[in-house]
Design an enzyme around this catalytic site. Structure first.
Site, mmCIF file in Angstrom:
data_model
loop_
_atom_site.group_PDB
_atom_site.id
_atom_site.type_symbol
_atom_site.label_atom_id
_atom_site.label_comp_id
_atom_site.label_asym_id
_atom_site.label_seq_id
_atom_site.Cartn_x
_atom_site.Cartn_y
_atom_site.Cartn_z
ATOM 1 N N CYS A 34 -0.539 -2.181 13.140
ATOM 2 C CA CYS A 34 -0.113 -3.558 13.386
ATOM 3 C C CYS A 34 1.243 -3.901 12.777
ATOM 4 O O CYS A 34 1.777 -4.973 13.033
ATOM 5 C CB CYS A 34 -1.152 -4.519 12.816
ATOM 6 S SG CYS A 34 -1.315 -4.282 11.048
ATOM 7 N N ASP A 36 1.830 -4.435 9.606
ATOM 8 C CA ASP A 36 1.727 -5.184 8.352
ATOM 9 C C ASP A 36 2.170 -4.318 7.165
ATOM 10 O O ASP A 36 2.095 -3.098 7.227
ATOM 11 C CB ASP A 36 0.283 -5.662 8.135
ATOM 12 C CG ASP A 36 -0.081 -6.783 9.096
ATOM 13 O OD1 ASP A 36 0.816 -7.231 9.829
ATOM 14 O OD2 ASP A 36 -1.246 -7.197 9.105
ATOM 15 N N CYS A 59 -2.481 -9.666 7.546
ATOM 16 C CA CYS A 59 -3.596 -10.527 7.934
ATOM 17 C C CYS A 59 -4.499 -10.833 6.731
ATOM 18 O O CYS A 59 -4.354 -10.237 5.663
ATOM 19 C CB CYS A 59 -4.405 -9.836 9.017
ATOM 20 S SG CYS A 59 -5.320 -8.432 8.380
ATOM 21 N N CYS A 103 -7.448 -2.543 8.748
ATOM 22 C CA CYS A 103 -6.801 -3.372 7.722
ATOM 23 C C CYS A 103 -7.152 -2.889 6.317
ATOM 24 O O CYS A 103 -6.495 -3.261 5.351
ATOM 25 C CB CYS A 103 -7.224 -4.824 7.867
ATOM 26 S SG CYS A 103 -7.024 -5.445 9.524
#
Ligand code: FES
Length: 123
Positions: A34, A36, A59, A103
């Site tokens: 993603c 991040d 996130c 994540c």
């Protein structure tokens, strides 16, 4: 998608947020899924993590993961902290929703990188 209480707690009240001034080691990783980013800074004293701080541009799950990693790592010896896996962190948070498992991939990695950076600086 529902986050459990432990994740919501770490997301809404993240522990150890920030950046240590004049750190002994820095670890930065980006999530290829993603984009991040996570950055860990550490202070080491007598081979133990005296302080651990993180900055996460990502996130809510990534923030909760970083917060949990920092909490798990603080006070541990460097070798003990190197044993913490991304899976341990996800488990300590009571699991992440399936589509959010990626994540949990950054936290321990960023911490390990900071420790490796510290060890490199000692050479
Ligand atoms: Fe990128 Fe969670 S969506 S770490």
């Amino acid at each position: 998608m529902a986050y459990n209480e432990a994740i919501m707690d770490h997301f809404s009240k993240p522990r150890n947020v920030g950046e240590i001034e004049d750190p002994d080691g820095v670890g930065e990783v980006g999530n290829p899924v993603c984009g991040d980013m996570m950055k860990f800074t550490i202070k080491v004293k007598d081979d133990r993590l005296d302080d651990v701080k993180f900055l996460t541009f990502g996130c809510g799950a990534a923030i909760a993961v970083s917060s949990k990693v920092s909490e798990m790592a603080k006070g541990k010896t460097l070798d003990e902290a190197m044993q913490i896996t991304n899976k341990d962190v996800a488990e300590a948070l009571g699991g992440l929703p399936g589509n959010k498992m990626h994540c949990s991939n950054l936290g321990a990695d960023a911490l390990h990188k900071a420790i490796e950076d510290y060890r490199e600086r000692q050479k």
